[in-house]
Design a protein around this motif. Structure first.
Motif, short mmCIF file in Angstrom:
data_model
loop_
_atom_site.label_atom_id
_atom_site.label_comp_id
_atom_site.label_asym_id
_atom_site.label_seq_id
_atom_site.Cartn_x
_atom_site.Cartn_y
_atom_site.Cartn_z
N HIS A 191 0.86 -1.31 0.06
CA HIS A 191 0.28 -0.06 0.10
C HIS A 191 0.69 1.10 0.09
O HIS A 191 0.66 2.29 -0.51
N ARG A 192 1.93 1.15 0.45
CA ARG A 192 3.05 2.32 0.63
C ARG A 192 3.84 2.18 -0.35
O ARG A 192 4.68 3.53 -0.50
N HIS A 193 4.35 0.84 -0.76
CA HIS A 193 5.39 0.84 -1.66
C HIS A 193 5.06 0.33 -2.97
O HIS A 193 4.43 -0.41 -2.92
N HIS A 194 5.75 0.89 -4.00
CA HIS A 194 5.76 0.22 -5.35
C HIS A 194 7.15 -0.45 -5.78
O HIS A 194 8.21 0.51 -5.98
N ALA A 195 7.11 -1.47 -5.67
CA ALA A 195 8.39 -2.23 -5.92
C ALA A 195 8.77 -2.26 -7.57
O ALA A 195 8.32 -2.66 -8.16
N VAL A 196 10.05 -1.66 -7.99
CA VAL A 196 10.48 -1.69 -9.28
C VAL A 196 11.35 -2.44 -9.59
O VAL A 196 11.85 -2.74 -10.69
N PHE A 197 12.06 -2.87 -8.54
CA PHE A 197 13.21 -4.01 -8.62
C PHE A 197 13.33 -4.69 -7.51
O PHE A 197 13.19 -4.26 -6.47
N GLN A 198 14.28 -5.63 -7.66
CA GLN A 198 14.53 -6.45 -6.36
C GLN A 198 16.15 -6.65 -6.52
O GLN A 198 16.88 -6.65 -7.44
N MET A 199 16.96 -6.71 -5.17
CA MET A 199 18.19 -6.69 -5.04
C MET A 199 18.53 -7.70 -3.93
O MET A 199 18.04 -7.56 -2.94
N PRO A 200 19.50 -8.65 -4.02
CA PRO A 200 20.07 -9.37 -2.89
C PRO A 200 20.82 -8.42 -1.91
O PRO A 200 21.42 -7.75 -2.31
N SER A 201 20.65 -8.93 -0.81
CA SER A 201 21.31 -8.20 0.27
C SER A 201 21.74 -9.23 1.44
O SER A 201 20.73 -10.02 1.68
N GLY A 202 22.93 -9.37 1.92
CA GLY A 202 23.28 -10.13 2.98
C GLY A 202 23.07 -9.44 4.34
O GLY A 202 22.99 -10.03 5.52
N SER A 203 22.87 -8.00 4.37
CA SER A 203 22.81 -7.50 5.65
C SER A 203 21.58 -7.11 6.23
O SER A 203 21.43 -6.54 7.19
N THR A 208 12.99 -6.12 2.37
CA THR A 208 13.02 -4.73 3.04
C THR A 208 13.41 -3.50 2.00
O THR A 208 14.16 -3.95 1.08
N VAL A 209 12.87 -2.30 2.20
CA VAL A 209 13.22 -1.30 1.25
C VAL A 209 14.74 -0.94 1.34
O VAL A 209 15.06 -0.47 2.42
N ALA A 210 15.47 -1.16 0.27
CA ALA A 210 17.10 -1.02 0.49
C ALA A 210 17.34 0.24 -0.41
O ALA A 210 18.41 0.74 -0.32
N ALA A 211 16.40 0.68 -1.39
CA ALA A 211 16.72 1.80 -2.28
C ALA A 211 15.41 2.54 -2.54
O ALA A 211 14.17 1.80 -2.71
N VAL A 212 15.31 3.99 -2.87
CA VAL A 212 14.17 4.50 -3.14
C VAL A 212 14.45 5.47 -4.34
O VAL A 212 15.36 6.14 -4.64
N LYS A 233 15.81 -9.40 -1.54
CA LYS A 233 15.62 -10.42 -1.81
C LYS A 233 16.47 -11.57 -0.70
O LYS A 233 17.86 -10.66 -0.81
N ALA A 234 16.15 -12.70 -0.52
CA ALA A 234 17.40 -13.53 0.07
C ALA A 234 18.45 -14.01 -0.75
O ALA A 234 18.13 -14.06 -2.18
N LEU A 235 19.58 -14.13 -0.40
CA LEU A 235 20.51 -14.64 -1.25
C LEU A 235 20.34 -16.16 -1.65
O LEU A 235 19.32 -16.97 -1.05
N ASP A 236 21.12 -16.61 -2.66
CA ASP A 236 20.68 -17.79 -3.14
C ASP A 236 21.05 -18.93 -2.09
O ASP A 236 20.12 -19.90 -1.96
N GLY A 237 21.99 -18.76 -1.25
CA GLY A 237 22.29 -19.88 -0.18
C GLY A 237 21.03 -19.77 0.89
O GLY A 237 20.56 -20.88 1.19
N GLU A 238 20.53 -18.60 0.95
CA GLU A 238 19.46 -18.66 2.07
C GLU A 238 18.15 -19.15 1.63
O GLU A 238 17.54 -19.67 2.31
N GLU A 239 17.93 -18.85 0.36
CA GLU A 239 16.66 -19.26 -0.42
C GLU A 239 16.75 -21.05 -0.32
O GLU A 239 15.83 -21.60 -0.05
#
Length: 245
Positions: A191-203, A208-212, A233-239
């Motif tokens: 409702h508050r966010h419109h996701a335009v892309f996904q990015m892997p993150s280990g931190s 979670t919103v990592a870029a605006v 998005k989760a890393l491949d190993g975490e997935e």
């Protein structure tokens, strides 16, 4: 002859004593007439008493019946009054609801009347923000030692003008209930966010919103424009671990 006369007189006297006279229509004596009259009056009084008792009994029955009818009528009137009271209360409640709804609609119409106009101005705010960012980057890269024509001062003046315009626009937005929000590090909310892309993150956790890309705007409590963001998005190993678990 004298003996006969004596017998006749004795007979007449006896007849008078028994209530007969010498005339052809014998008449009762005054005492007997009075007695007959008293008996007749007694019979009449007894008849009237009987009639009065019957009349009293009829009146009592009629009175009981009348009271019962009045009580039934009173019950019906009470039911009608209760129904009318219920209708009045329902009508009053409905009228209150209509008034509240009309009041809310009027308030919302007043609050959100500028929604389309403000939404169209968001692109202007975005352009001012981008211009300010670009001018700041350009200004930080200029070597002012070799500036012989005063380009640095002009660029600084341009930057100040853009920043002032952006600030004034934000003040006007705030005056009419339009507020900008930065959703960085927020959990993704469609409702508050419109996701335009996904990015892997280990931190950061997934989703979670990592870029605006574009900030979001609200008009009072209503989302005027959701923020355009990049979501982790989760890393491949975490997935793989999540799927195995």
């Amino acid at each position: 002859m004298s003996q006969f006369l004596q017998n006749s007189e004795y007979g007449v006297a006896r007849g008078q004593r028994l209530g007969f006279s010498s005339s052809s229509s014998p008449q009762p004596s005054e005492e007997e007439a009075s007695q007959i009259k008293d008996e007749a009056n007694a019979n009449v009084e007894q008849t009237e008493d009987v009639g009065s008792d019957e009349e009293a009994e009829l009146s009592l029955d009629e009175l009981v019946k009348l009271v019962a009818e009045k009580e039934e009528l009173l019950k019906m009137k009470h039911k009608e009054i209760e129904k009318m009271q219920d209708k009045v209360l329902r009508s009053y409640a409905e009228m209150e609801n209509v008034m509240d709804r009309t009041r809310r609609e009027a308030e919302n119409s007043k609050k959100f009347a500028i929604q389309n106009f403000a939404k169209n101005l968001l692109d202007v705010a975005d352009n001012l923000g981008r211009a300010s960012s670009v001018v700041k980057d350009s200004f930080s890269k200029i070597d002012s030692s070799g500036d012989s024509v005063g380009a640095v001062s002009l660029l600084k003046t341009l930057l100040e003008g853009v920043e002032m315009t952006e600030k004034q626009l934000a003040e006007v937005f705030g005056k009419f209930g339009v507020e900008k929000y930065d959703p960085m590090d927020e959990h993704f909310d469609p409702h508050r966010h419109h996701a335009v892309f996904q990015m892997p993150s280990g931190s950061k956790p997934a989703d979670t919103v990592a870029a605006v890309v574009k900030p979001g705007y609200m008009l009072y409590e209503r989302i005027l424009r959701p923020a355009e963001v990049g979501v982790t998005k989760a890393l491949d190993g975490e997935e793989n671990q999540s799927s195995e678990g």
